[in-house]
Design a protein around this motif. Structure first.
Motif, PDB file in Angstrom:
ATOM      1  N   GLU A   4      58.402  67.971  29.852  1.00  0.00           N
ATOM      2  CA  GLU A   4      57.583  66.781  30.052  1.00  0.00           C
ATOM      3  C   GLU A   4      57.547  65.860  28.834  1.00  0.00           C
ATOM      4  O   GLU A   4      57.065  64.745  28.913  1.00  0.00           O
ATOM      5  N   SER A  52      60.064  67.860  41.715  1.00  0.00           N
ATOM      6  CA  SER A  52      60.548  67.044  40.608  1.00  0.00           C
ATOM      7  C   SER A  52      62.015  66.672  40.824  1.00  0.00           C
ATOM      8  O   SER A  52      62.765  67.408  41.448  1.00  0.00           O
ATOM      9  N   TYR A  84      55.454  59.192  43.119  1.00  0.00           N
ATOM     10  CA  TYR A  84      56.169  59.733  41.971  1.00  0.00           C
ATOM     11  C   TYR A  84      55.922  58.854  40.754  1.00  0.00           C
ATOM     12  O   TYR A  84      55.671  57.651  40.873  1.00  0.00           O
ATOM     13  N   LYS A  94      58.264  63.133  38.573  1.00  0.00           N
ATOM     14  CA  LYS A  94      57.443  64.180  39.174  1.00  0.00           C
ATOM     15  C   LYS A  94      56.445  63.556  40.143  1.00  0.00           C
ATOM     16  O   LYS A  94      55.953  62.443  39.916  1.00  0.00           O
TER      17      LYS A  94
END
Length: 320
Positions: free
Chosen positions: A98, A22, A54, A41
């Motif tokens: 997230e 990440s 990504y 990520k």
């Protein structure tokens, strides 16, 4: 394995979150004067085909353009926290996950003007910061925000600080500072006065430094890279390119005798700091030359920034 992310605006800095691949990145869009903190990520990784993709997980608009981002350790995740500095002298401790961004604590006037250098000592939980105000400051991460004053403050002859590297192998109080007028100084942060233990002078401004061993540095100026040994009071020219400008260097933790150079020839170059030999290179295919470069701490994976793109790849590549 290579992946290039093309983004609107100029990417100013990026760091691996280390626990995985990440990336925390910052971006500035000049057309509407907007700055962002973003988390990316990997969503697809195929080792056989070398494909790495990504996706943007989260984006947060921030008030001031970000000048520097640093994660706590090579094994950390975004949720464990990171620091980012702004062009107005503010320093913030934040967390990412997230679904959300949270500013845990903030020091509005950590420096007078832009903060251009951050370095973190995981062993003692200390953060070193340097800015255009000619100051080196030491912060205790464990109580950052509870008090607005740094642990220690060292003035640097009213010269602009460009970069910082701490001596984390033998003496945590020793900190190296590179300045705009071409000096690399060794300071003892227990002494709050401008009294460098040792000092080297170079022809150009210092663009970056790496502490590769106790009191031994890799130092880059705009056109040259040196190995500097403070204990023996000498420096050795490792790499020179009179036709370009060196814009970044970064240590390779996967191979401790190597470092990576980014320059305006659109190449990434691996150099052995024991003998100065060039090992490999990657050609930039983006819109512009490289501006910053970094390594993952436990994998031979690099990150590099050009004008509007962020590239992640395996180094050395299969072909050069």
């Amino acid at each position: 394995m290579r992946c290039r992310l093309k983004l609107d605006g100029r990417i100013t800095t990026a760091n691996f979150c280390k626990g995985d691949l990440s990336i925390i990145a910052t971006r500035y869009v000049s057309s509407n004067s907007t700055a962002y903190l973003e988390l990316f990520k990997p969503t697809l990784e195929e080792e056989e085909s070398g494909i790495l993709e990504y996706s943007q997980i989260f984006s947060k608009q921030v008030g001031e353009p970000v000048s520097k981002v640093i994660t706590f350790s090579q094994s950390s995740s975004p949720s464990e926290g990171f620091f980012f500095a702004s062009t107005n002298g503010g320093l913030s401790y934040c967390t990412f996950d997230e679904s959300s961004f949270r500013e845990v604590s903030h020091c509005e006037n950590a420096h007078e003007g832009t903060i251009v250098a951050l370095d973190y000592c995981s062993k003692d939980k200390l953060l070193f910061s340097g800015g255009y105000d000619g100051a080196l400051k030491v912060w205790d991460v464990r109580c950052f925000g509870k008090k607005s004053e740094p642990l220690r403050f060292v003035p640097i002859s009213s010269d602009r600080c460009c970069c910082i590297a701490h001596d984390g192998t033998s003496d945590l109080h020793k900190v190296f500072v590179g300045t705009q007028n071409g000096y690399v100084c060794l300071y003892d942060t227990r002494v709050n006065r401008d009294d460098a233990i040792e000092k080297f002078s170079f022809d150009d401004s210092i663009s970056n430094m790496l502490a590769v061993a106790s009191s031994t540095l890799i130092v880059s100026t705009f056109s040259q890279v040196y190995k500097v040994n403070f204990l023996l009071a000498r420096n050795t020219l490792l790499y020179e390119d009179s036709n370009t400008c060196i814009v970044g260097i970064s240590a390779n933790p996967f191979e401790c005798s190597e470092f990576l150079i980014a320059n305006r020839t659109r190449r990434l170059i691996v150099v052995n700091f024991k003998n100065g030999l060039v090992k490999n290179n990657v050609v930039c295919k983006g819109e512009s030359y490289w501006s910053k470069v970094g390594w993952h701490s436990s994998l031979p994976v690099y990150s590099a920034i050009s004008y509007k793109s962020l590239e992640v790849g395996l180094f050395p590549p299969d072909s050069v």
